[in-house]
Write a protein that holds these residues in place. Structure first.
Motif, PDB file in Angstrom:
ATOM      1  N   TYR A  94       0.816  -1.228   0.000  1.00 56.53           N
ATOM      2  CA  TYR A  94       0.000   0.000   0.000  1.00 56.53           C
ATOM      3  C   TYR A  94       0.844   1.271   0.000  1.00 56.53           C
ATOM      4  CZ  TYR A  94      -2.866  -3.683   2.192  1.00 56.53           C
ATOM      5  OH  TYR A  94      -3.440  -4.871   2.513  1.00 56.53           O
ATOM      6  N   PRO A  98       1.126   7.096   7.123  1.00 57.93           N
ATOM      7  CA  PRO A  98       0.208   6.838   8.243  1.00 57.93           C
ATOM      8  C   PRO A  98      -0.362   8.082   8.917  1.00 57.93           C
ATOM      9  CG  PRO A  98       2.484   6.296   8.840  1.00 57.93           C
ATOM     10  CD  PRO A  98       2.471   6.532   7.371  1.00 57.93           C
ATOM     11  N   ASN A 101      -4.520  11.576   6.197  1.00 57.72           N
ATOM     12  CA  ASN A 101      -5.792  10.911   5.985  1.00 57.72           C
ATOM     13  C   ASN A 101      -5.925  10.456   4.531  1.00 57.72           C
ATOM     14  OD1 ASN A 101      -6.797  13.105   4.421  1.00 57.72           O
ATOM     15  ND2 ASN A 101      -7.660  14.105   6.220  1.00 57.72           N
ATOM     16  N   ASN A 105      -3.490  11.457   1.394  1.00 58.54           N
ATOM     17  CA  ASN A 105      -2.676  10.437   0.731  1.00 58.54           C
ATOM     18  C   ASN A 105      -2.922  10.434  -0.777  1.00 58.54           C
ATOM     19  OD1 ASN A 105      -0.883   8.344   2.199  1.00 58.54           O
ATOM     20  ND2 ASN A 105      -2.547   8.709   3.659  1.00 58.54           N
ATOM     21  N   LEU A 138      -7.776   7.952   8.825  1.00 61.19           N
ATOM     22  CA  LEU A 138      -6.362   7.602   8.725  1.00 61.19           C
ATOM     23  C   LEU A 138      -6.228   6.156   8.238  1.00 61.19           C
ATOM     24  CD1 LEU A 138      -4.997   9.156  12.051  1.00 61.19           C
ATOM     25  CD2 LEU A 138      -4.641  10.020   9.729  1.00 61.19           C
ATOM     26  N   PRO A 139      -5.116   5.819   7.597  1.00 63.02           N
ATOM     27  CA  PRO A 139      -4.927   4.451   7.099  1.00 63.02           C
ATOM     28  C   PRO A 139      -5.106   3.372   8.165  1.00 63.02           C
ATOM     29  CG  PRO A 139      -3.272   5.890   6.154  1.00 63.02           C
ATOM     30  CD  PRO A 139      -4.010   6.708   7.167  1.00 63.02           C
ATOM     31  N   SER A 140      -4.711   3.680   9.398  1.00 66.89           N
ATOM     32  CA  SER A 140      -4.816   2.690  10.474  1.00 66.89           C
ATOM     33  C   SER A 140      -6.260   2.314  10.790  1.00 66.89           C
ATOM     34  CB  SER A 140      -4.138   3.213  11.747  1.00 66.89           C
ATOM     35  OG  SER A 140      -4.734   4.431  12.166  1.00 66.89           O
ATOM     36  N   GLN A 147      -7.399   0.251   2.157  1.00 63.45           N
ATOM     37  CA  GLN A 147      -6.094   0.889   1.960  1.00 63.45           C
ATOM     38  C   GLN A 147      -5.613   0.725   0.521  1.00 63.45           C
ATOM     39  OE1 GLN A 147      -3.031   0.663   5.120  1.00 63.45           O
ATOM     40  NE2 GLN A 147      -4.479  -0.611   6.246  1.00 63.45           N
TER      41      GLN A 147
END
Length: 232
Positions: A94, A98, A101, A105, A138-140, A147
């Motif tokens: 990906y 991180p 947002n 990205n 966010l990716p997390s 993702q």
């Protein structure tokens, strides 16, 4: 004229009897709007081939043309700029930032290049990938499939000449892998986007318009566009 063309490409490591021929006289062409899968086992040369196509590495011999540009005649600086503007990358891992947002990205390549944002096109891409409700996340806080959708949107954001996908479903379960592959196919058709994907999985490769097989640094089948491929 093909959008992508490789002529007698070689990539060798070492010298003399210790020479390793990662690519050994490879020639192929890809038409605009084609979705091509390059299939090979580990060590076959498929990753090296993808790196050559994207200008991430330079060849020992041979040429690569992207949208009519002979990329190996460019200086490192010009090649970096060309790659940022004309090549979109989708990686297995990906590679999202991180602390940014989803929207940040997606916009990152454009902002790094100082490019103008086509808001209508961007909104269309985000909707097509089903990310409109996730742009502030966010990716997390996203699943692996989400993702990878962000990574695809980021690759599309600059309207690149070509998207190179490196085992894009490698970290996903089978159901999510199928969803991502369907999305790649849809993006190719919806935006007439040229996509080259490498994979070791024959089932995944079947999604593509054309399958190119590589063994021991040589293309063994599929090097010519299929009849009826979209002309440039």
């Amino acid at each position: 004229m093909p959008l992508l063309k490789m002529e007698n490409l070689k990539k060798h490591y070492g010298k003399g009897t210790r020479t390793v021929k990662a690519l050994d006289d490879v020639s192929l062409s890809v038409e605009k709007g084609e979705f091509v899968a390059i299939v090979g086992t580990s060590g076959s040369g498929k990753s090296t081939l993808l790196h050559m196509l994207g200008g991430l590495d330079r060849a020992t011999e041979g040429k690569v043309y992207v949208d009519g540009n002979d990329i190996f005649t460019m200086s490192d600086e010009k090649l970096t700029i060309f790659r940022r503007r004309s090549v979109g990358f989708v990686f297995q891992s990906y590679n999202l930032v991180p602390i940014l947002n989803v929207l940040e990205n997606i916009l990152l390549p454009l902002e790094l290049d100082g490019g103008k944002i086509d808001q209508g096109y961007l909104d269309q891409v985000i909707r097509a990938l089903g990310l409109q409700d996730k742009i502030h996340s966010l990716p997390s806080n996203l699943s692996g499939g989400q993702q990878q959708r962000v990574a695809i949107a980021r690759a599309l954001a600059t309207k690149p000449s070509i998207i190179l996908a490196d085992e894009p479903t490698g970290n996903l379960d089978s159901k999510t892998s199928q969803e991502v592959l369907i999305l790649l196919k849809q993006m190719s058709e919806k935006f007439n986007q040229t996509i080259v994907m490498i994979t070791h999985n024959e089932n995944i490769a079947q999604t593509a318009d054309r399958i190119i097989r590589i063994e021991d640094g040589r293309i063994v089948s599929g090097s010519s566009p299929a009849p009826g491929a979209s002309p440039l």
